[in-house]
Design a protein around this motif. Structure first.
Motif, PDB file in Angstrom:
ATOM      1  N   GLN A  10     -13.450  46.987  12.963  1.00 21.20           N
ATOM      2  CA  GLN A  10     -14.557  47.700  12.320  1.00 21.20           C
ATOM      3  C   GLN A  10     -14.079  48.363  11.035  1.00 21.20           C
ATOM      4  N   ALA A  11     -12.853  48.888  11.057  1.00 22.45           N
ATOM      5  CA  ALA A  11     -12.287  49.478   9.845  1.00 22.45           C
ATOM      6  C   ALA A  11     -12.183  48.432   8.741  1.00 22.45           C
ATOM      7  N   LYS A  12     -11.804  47.241   9.113  1.00 15.08           N
ATOM      8  CA  LYS A  12     -11.717  46.168   8.114  1.00 15.08           C
ATOM      9  C   LYS A  12     -13.085  45.907   7.479  1.00 15.08           C
ATOM     10  N   ALA A  13     -14.125  45.906   8.300  1.00 12.58           N
ATOM     11  CA  ALA A  13     -15.479  45.715   7.779  1.00 12.58           C
ATOM     12  C   ALA A  13     -15.865  46.873   6.858  1.00 12.58           C
ATOM     13  N   ASN A  14     -15.496  48.109   7.238  1.00  7.07           N
ATOM     14  CA  ASN A  14     -15.796  49.281   6.410  1.00  7.07           C
ATOM     15  C   ASN A  14     -15.120  49.203   5.053  1.00  7.07           C
ATOM     16  N   LEU A  15     -13.939  48.599   5.008  1.00  4.64           N
ATOM     17  CA  LEU A  15     -13.134  48.559   3.785  1.00  4.64           C
ATOM     18  C   LEU A  15     -13.471  47.380   2.869  1.00  4.64           C
ATOM     19  N   THR A  48      -4.988  52.605  -5.803  1.00  7.19           N
ATOM     20  CA  THR A  48      -4.270  53.887  -5.808  1.00  7.19           C
ATOM     21  C   THR A  48      -2.762  53.707  -5.649  1.00  7.19           C
ATOM     22  N   GLY A  49      -2.261  52.479  -5.569  1.00  3.38           N
ATOM     23  CA  GLY A  49      -0.822  52.236  -5.542  1.00  3.38           C
ATOM     24  C   GLY A  49      -0.159  52.341  -4.195  1.00  3.38           C
ATOM     25  N   SER A  50      -0.928  52.439  -3.110  1.00  8.90           N
ATOM     26  CA  SER A  50      -0.331  52.462  -1.778  1.00  8.90           C
ATOM     27  C   SER A  50      -1.365  52.113  -0.714  1.00  8.90           C
ATOM     28  N   PHE A  51      -0.888  51.937   0.515  1.00  5.67           N
ATOM     29  CA  PHE A  51      -1.752  51.590   1.645  1.00  5.67           C
ATOM     30  C   PHE A  51      -2.680  52.728   2.055  1.00  5.67           C
ATOM     31  N   LYS A  52      -2.454  53.934   1.583  1.00  8.01           N
ATOM     32  CA  LYS A  52      -3.133  55.118   2.099  1.00  8.01           C
ATOM     33  C   LYS A  52      -4.653  55.089   1.941  1.00  8.01           C
ATOM     34  N   ILE A  53      -5.158  54.364   0.950  1.00  8.71           N
ATOM     35  CA  ILE A  53      -6.602  54.279   0.748  1.00  8.71           C
ATOM     36  C   ILE A  53      -7.303  53.707   1.981  1.00  8.71           C
ATOM     37  N   ARG A  54      -6.621  52.855   2.726  1.00  9.81           N
ATOM     38  CA  ARG A  54      -7.239  52.208   3.892  1.00  9.81           C
ATOM     39  C   ARG A  54      -7.667  53.242   4.936  1.00  9.81           C
ATOM     40  N   GLY A  55      -6.726  54.063   5.355  1.00 12.04           N
ATOM     41  CA  GLY A  55      -7.041  55.060   6.369  1.00 12.04           C
ATOM     42  C   GLY A  55      -7.971  56.138   5.862  1.00 12.04           C
ATOM     43  N   ALA A  56      -7.726  56.606   4.637  1.00 12.59           N
ATOM     44  CA  ALA A  56      -8.535  57.690   4.081  1.00 12.59           C
ATOM     45  C   ALA A  56      -9.994  57.270   3.942  1.00 12.59           C
ATOM     46  N   TYR A  57     -10.230  56.093   3.424  1.00 12.04           N
ATOM     47  CA  TYR A  57     -11.608  55.637   3.241  1.00 12.04           C
ATOM     48  C   TYR A  57     -12.289  55.444   4.593  1.00 12.04           C
ATOM     49  N   ASN A  58     -11.566  54.853   5.547  1.00 12.04           N
ATOM     50  CA  ASN A  58     -12.172  54.638   6.858  1.00 12.04           C
ATOM     51  C   ASN A  58     -12.526  55.956   7.531  1.00 12.04           C
ATOM     52  N   LYS A  59     -11.672  56.968   7.385  1.00 14.72           N
ATOM     53  CA  LYS A  59     -11.951  58.282   7.954  1.00 14.72           C
ATOM     54  C   LYS A  59     -13.197  58.894   7.341  1.00 14.72           C
ATOM     55  N   HIS A 151      -9.165  57.291  13.206  1.00 11.13           N
ATOM     56  CA  HIS A 151      -9.800  56.553  12.104  1.00 11.13           C
ATOM     57  C   HIS A 151      -8.767  56.204  11.033  1.00 11.13           C
ATOM     58  N   ILE A 152      -7.830  57.117  10.787  1.00  7.89           N
ATOM     59  CA  ILE A 152      -6.744  56.845   9.844  1.00  7.89           C
ATOM     60  C   ILE A 152      -5.882  55.701  10.367  1.00  7.89           C
ATOM     61  N   ILE A 153      -5.507  55.776  11.631  1.00  4.86           N
ATOM     62  CA  ILE A 153      -4.673  54.742  12.252  1.00  4.86           C
ATOM     63  C   ILE A 153      -5.372  53.388  12.210  1.00  4.86           C
TER      64      ILE A 153
END
Length: 331
Positions: A10-15, A48-59, A151-153
């Motif tokens: 679901q996170a993948k769909a959100n992103l 943004t130069g790192s993986f962090k956008i994935r968890g932050a956006y999903n949260k 959600h971050i995970i």
């Protein structure tokens, strides 16, 4: 409580439409150096130069309308803060990021360029968390934790889905570890889809929170953190991330600070990638023989590329002086 494969999907769909599904880049040089078939998961090329956008956006996407209207707060040395700021801007939400005193200028500039308020406070993740929690209480901001949140995970776990989509025959994955959000999500996705795959984590010798916790059998706060990898400076893993790491990760090792420093230059020279020390930690451990892997297909996380020009120049110079001294040049 553990993240589920359904939540990661679901996170993948959100992103979709927000992040870049980064490629697995094969490397003959690092394959030769490690004795394996190496593929780089280039999250340094992510938004943004790192993986962090994935968890932050999903949260943030999973917050209620009321929570979104009040705004969010994060604490971060830079990458999670930038991911939170970018996600908040994209979703039309106010964001505040608590950073350490004297942060990397480029990382603070990035956070502010995405419209977030940056507050400098403290020198450790614990101190920054306390300030962020204060703002949560006083201003009603929703905490976007850098790692200890399902959600971050789940958002970080989308990397694991991409890896197996691109290369189903992967034998192992190497991941840098700080608070543990990245390895928790990726390992959960990989192990649920392919239980035989090996997942290895990497702490630096200067920041051993997860490694020390695994040795004790429960999350502990380390007394001191002193590492070149400012994205791996968590003093204590989360309850969720410790449990995920204990369940899904096969082993976690320590890499030397000097090995990370050299690997930043090696990734520039041989892979043509700009990588911050945190993003080089996994490859540094791989090519310096910290894992019992030979002749395997191995994906190595290059988790970020946000490095100051001053530090980058210094690391390249040190590497060149060591390996290309004048007496080795044929004149």
């Amino acid at each position: 409580m553990f993240v589920t494969l359904k939540q990661i999907q679901q996170a993948k769909a959100n992103l979709t439409g927000t992040i870049i599904p980064t490629p697995l880049q094969d490397s003959s040089t690092f394959s030769r150096l490690s004795g394996n078939e190496i593929y780089l998961k280039t999250e340094n090329l992510q938004k943004t130069g790192s993986f962090k956008i994935r968890g932050a956006y999903n949260k943030i996407a999973n917050l209620t309308k009321e929570e979104q209207s009040k705004g969010v707060v994060a604490f971060s040395a830079g990458n999670h803060g930038a991911g939170t700021a970018y996600a908040a801007q994209k979703l039309g939400i106010r964001a505040t990021v608590v950073m350490p005193e004297n942060p990397v200028p480029s990382k603070k500039n990035a956070i502010e360029s995405y419209g977030a308020r940056a507050i400098e406070y403290g020198t450790t993740s614990i101190a920054m968390y306390e300030k962020a929690f204060q703002l949560h209480k006083e201003e009603g901001l929703t905490m976007v934790h850098p790692f200890d949140d399902l959600h971050i995970i789940a958002g970080q776990g989308t990397i694991g889905l991409e890896m197996l989509e691109d290369l189903p025959e992967l034998d192992a994955v190497i991941i840098p570890v700080s608070g543990g959000g990245l390895i928790s999500g990726v390992a959960a996705a990989l192990k649920e889809l392919k239980p035989t795959i090996k997942v290895f984590g990497v702490n630096t010798e200067g920041a051993t929170a997860m490694y020390t916790s695994l040795q004790h059998g429960y999350p502990v706060e380390v007394e001191k953190v002193n590492t070149i990898a400012d994205g791996l400076m968590a003093k204590k893993p989360g309850e969720f991330t410790y449990a995920h790491t204990q369940r899904y990760v096969d082993d976690l090792v320590l890499v030397k600070e000097s090995e990370i420093a050299e690997c930043v230059a090696q990734l520039a020279e041989r892979a043509k990638l700009v990588v911050e020390p945190s993003g080089a930690a996994a490859m540094a451990a791989m090519i310096n023989g910290h894992f019992p892997l030979k002749n395997k297909k191995v994906a190595v996380m290059v988790s970020g590329g946000n490095i100051s020009f001053e530090l980058y120049q210094s690391l390249i110079k040190q590497y060149n002086q060591k390996y290309y001294s004048e007496n080795e040049v044929v004149k």
